[in-house]
Design an enzyme around this catalytic site. Structure first.
Site, short mmCIF file in Angstrom:
data_model
loop_
_atom_site.label_atom_id
_atom_site.label_comp_id
_atom_site.label_asym_id
_atom_site.label_seq_id
_atom_site.Cartn_x
_atom_site.Cartn_y
_atom_site.Cartn_z
N SER A 1 4.61 -5.78 2.56
CA SER A 1 3.69 -4.98 3.35
C SER A 1 2.28 -5.56 3.27
CB SER A 1 3.76 -3.52 2.89
OG SER A 1 3.09 -2.66 3.78
N MET A 2 1.31 -4.82 2.73
CA MET A 2 -0.04 -5.38 2.60
C MET A 2 -0.04 -6.68 1.83
SD MET A 2 -3.11 -2.61 2.05
CE MET A 2 -4.29 -3.94 1.86
N HIS B 1 10.75 0.68 6.12
CA HIS B 1 9.71 -0.22 5.62
C HIS B 1 9.98 -0.60 4.16
CE1 HIS B 1 5.93 -2.27 5.65
NE2 HIS B 1 5.41 -1.51 4.70
N PHE C 1 0.87 -1.19 0.00
CA PHE C 1 0.00 0.00 0.00
C PHE C 1 0.90 1.23 0.00
CE2 PHE C 1 -1.73 3.41 2.61
CZ PHE C 1 -3.04 3.53 2.20
N ASP D 1 11.84 -0.05 10.72
CA ASP D 1 10.55 0.08 10.04
C ASP D 1 9.60 0.91 10.90
OD1 ASP D 1 7.95 -0.40 8.96
OD2 ASP D 1 8.66 -2.29 8.10
#
Length: 292
Positions: free
Chosen positions: A99-100, A257, A33, A228
């Site tokens: 991530s997502m 991140h 995202f 992160d």
């Protein structure tokens, strides 16, 4: 352009844009995202050069895919991925999520099994469970996420500005591992995403994956930055040891991140070693924590 239809909304199809390049063992890249599949830019070429078939797609609501107002939950995201996997008739695939995208990887295998999947890789992981509850005191308080939603409602571009600064640890890495132009590219991609999808994805981040994780019956690579700021390592990745049966865990010291962009040497070495069945290698700022 290649699209796969995953559903309908009123009078039109819901289509996912995807790209499918190269030959060899397939690697499916699932983006974070609020970016798109092309955000794997620094991984795509090394994977192709290593002899892999590389598939990446844009999640519904993002990139060149349709922007419906519904379906921003991991059951739907995993179902969308299944349509793509079936359409391309993939087998022996490596699912790699950032991530997502780590949620899609986890929910897909938990829901549909590993018949088409031989390995899974999680970069900047969102599991096991972000939300702070009575039985998950390590999580993040709900009011933090409500604040994100209010910021998106009030001024989505301003939210993205703050988000990408923290996504990349720009105050530390700008001019070193991150250029102003790369930051602007990320912002430009994000601003074209669905405003409703952006908002609804925040609740999606609070999905509880604790029951899914034991169902990951394939080898799993986990790579996470120790700095992160989006998905802090102590809330996420460091809690996964013991919840995943066959795990290799690599931490990237001081990594943000967005490690795939800022630390591609470390990320690519870890991924290519993992796919090839080699033991994880500590290069650059990478440190091997668990080597199964």
């Amino acid at each position: 352009m290649p699209f796969v239809t995953v559903g309908r909304e009123n009078s039109h199809d819901i289509d996912l844009y995807f790209e499918d390049h190269g030959n060899g063992q397939p690697v499916v890249l699932i983006h974070g995202f609020p970016l798109n599949g092309a955000s794997w830019e620094k991984q795509i070429s090394p994977l192709l050069e290593a002899g892999h078939r590389v598939i990446h797609y844009d999640r519904r609501g993002f990139g060149r895919s349709s922007q419906p107002v519904e379906g921003y939950d991991y059951d739907t995201f995993a179902a969308d991925l299944k349509v793509l996997m079936d359409r391309l008739d993939l087998s022996d695939a490596v699912l790699a999520g950032f991530s997502m995208g780590t949620g899609e990887v986890t929910r897909y295998v938990a829901s549909y099994g590993s018949e088409r999947v031989s390995k899974a890789a999680l970069f900047g992981a969102i599991p096991p469970f972000l939300l702070q509850t009575d039985d998950n005191p390590e999580g993040v308080p709900r009011d933090i996420f409500e604040g994100f939603k209010e910021a998106i409602r009030q001024d989505r571009p301003a939210f993205y500005k703050q988000f990408f600064d923290n996504f990349n640890n720009a105050d530390v890495l700008m001019g070193n591992r991150l250029s102003e132009q790369a930051w602007q590219q990320q912002f430009s991609i994000a601003i074209q995403s669905s405003a409703i999808g952006t908002l609804r994805c925040v609740d999606t981040w609070l999905t509880d994956f604790r029951d899914d994780l034991p169902k990951l019956d394939v080898p799993v690579l986990l790579v996470h930055g120790t700095a992160d700021r989006i998905l802090p390592i102590d809330v996420t990745a460091r809690r996964l040891e013991g919840l995943i049966g066959d795990l290799r865990f690599v931490e990237i010291e001081d990594g943000p991140h967005n490690i795939g962009w800022t630390h591609p040497e470390e990320v690519n070495r870890a991924l290519l070693d993992f796919i090839a069945g080699r033991e994880p290698t500590a290069v650059g700022q990478a440190r091997v924590v668990v080597a199964a």
